[in-house]
Design a protein around this motif. Structure first.
Motif, short mmCIF file in Angstrom:
data_model
loop_
_atom_site.label_atom_id
_atom_site.label_comp_id
_atom_site.label_asym_id
_atom_site.label_seq_id
_atom_site.Cartn_x
_atom_site.Cartn_y
_atom_site.Cartn_z
N THR A 59 0.85 -1.19 0.00
CA THR A 59 0.00 0.00 0.00
C THR A 59 0.88 1.23 0.00
N LYS A 60 0.39 2.26 -0.65
CA LYS A 60 1.08 3.55 -0.67
C LYS A 60 0.28 4.54 0.15
N THR A 79 4.93 7.25 1.49
CA THR A 79 5.60 6.06 2.01
C THR A 79 4.93 4.83 1.41
N VAL A 80 5.72 3.85 1.02
CA VAL A 80 5.19 2.59 0.49
C VAL A 80 5.51 1.48 1.49
N LEU A 81 4.48 0.73 1.87
CA LEU A 81 4.64 -0.39 2.79
C LEU A 81 4.50 -1.70 2.01
N ALA A 92 8.85 -4.27 4.52
CA ALA A 92 9.70 -3.14 4.13
C ALA A 92 8.92 -1.84 4.19
N VAL A 93 9.64 -0.76 4.52
CA VAL A 93 9.11 0.60 4.47
C VAL A 93 9.98 1.36 3.48
N VAL A 98 10.29 9.04 -3.92
CA VAL A 98 11.16 8.65 -5.02
C VAL A 98 10.44 7.68 -5.96
N ILE A 99 9.75 6.71 -5.38
CA ILE A 99 9.02 5.73 -6.18
C ILE A 99 7.96 6.41 -7.04
#
Length: 208
Positions: A59-60, A79-81, A92-93, A98-99
């Protein structure tokens, strides 16, 4: 840091193909949820997805505060989880800012590859923020343009952009000047009112 932005394309092309295949593609991606933050002029967006082909659950989370656009804080922060789909454990976090910049530009590049006119020579970018840089990076890597034009509401930011990228960029005094005659047009601004007129766009031009 990616040595070349275009390295993202194969994975994104596969993901887009799976998504476009509907249930057969194995992608579960509901519409994003957007929560307003009363009194602060902000929003929180939540964008979950699962891909059976990659067995990936993620999820973003992104915040958007329009009134901060001229401050030191970014208008968008993300933030991407990444979760383990077998048991839901957080694995991961990741830096979603950037993504987001790289992925958005890469998807535009895929569309440009498929839809731009043959022998495209002029690239026009409207805006000089984060997305302008990421779009410039990948589009000039993948395609050979004879001219790159840039317009931004604040000319100082446009001139800073032109002086910081590796190739020549023509800073235009108006959006119309940048658009007229362009083969590929990229709109990456925070504008809340129209900045691009269809009357300026040459027949066959591609707009991202």
């Amino acid at each position: 840091h990616l040595p070349r932005a275009s390295l993202l394309l194969p994975a994104l092309e596969a993901a887009l193909g799976n998504f476009s295949s509907g249930p057969a593609g194995g992608v579960v991606q509901p519409l994003r949820t957007v929560l307003a933050v009363p009194g602060h002029g902000g929003y929180l967006g939540v964008m979950p997805a699962y891909s059976a082909a990659d067995d990936a659950l993620t999820t973003k989370l992104v915040t958007f505060y329009e009134h901060l656009k001229d401050s030191s804080a970014p208008s968008h922060q993300a933030t991407v989880l990444l979760f383990d789909p077998r048991n839901g454990s957080l694995r991961a976090v990741l830096d979603g800012s950037v993504i987001t910049a790289k992925r958005t530009a890469a998807v535009s590049a895929i569309a440009t590859k498929l839809l731009m006119p043959a022998f495209a020579e002029v690239l026009c970018i409207l805006g000089a923020g984060v997305q302008a840089y990421s779009h410039y990076e990948i589009l000039t890597e993948l395609f050979t343009f004879k001219e790159v034009r840039l317009w931004n509401r604040t000319k100082e930011k446009a001139e800073k952009f032109a002086s910081s990228v590796p190739g020549p960029v023509r800073v235009c005094s108006s959006a119309q000047e940048a658009v007229v005659g362009a083969d590929v047009i990229v709109t990456v601004t925070m504008a809340t009112e129209p900045i691009l007129s269809g009357a300026w766009v040459k027949p066959g031009a591609h707009i991202n």
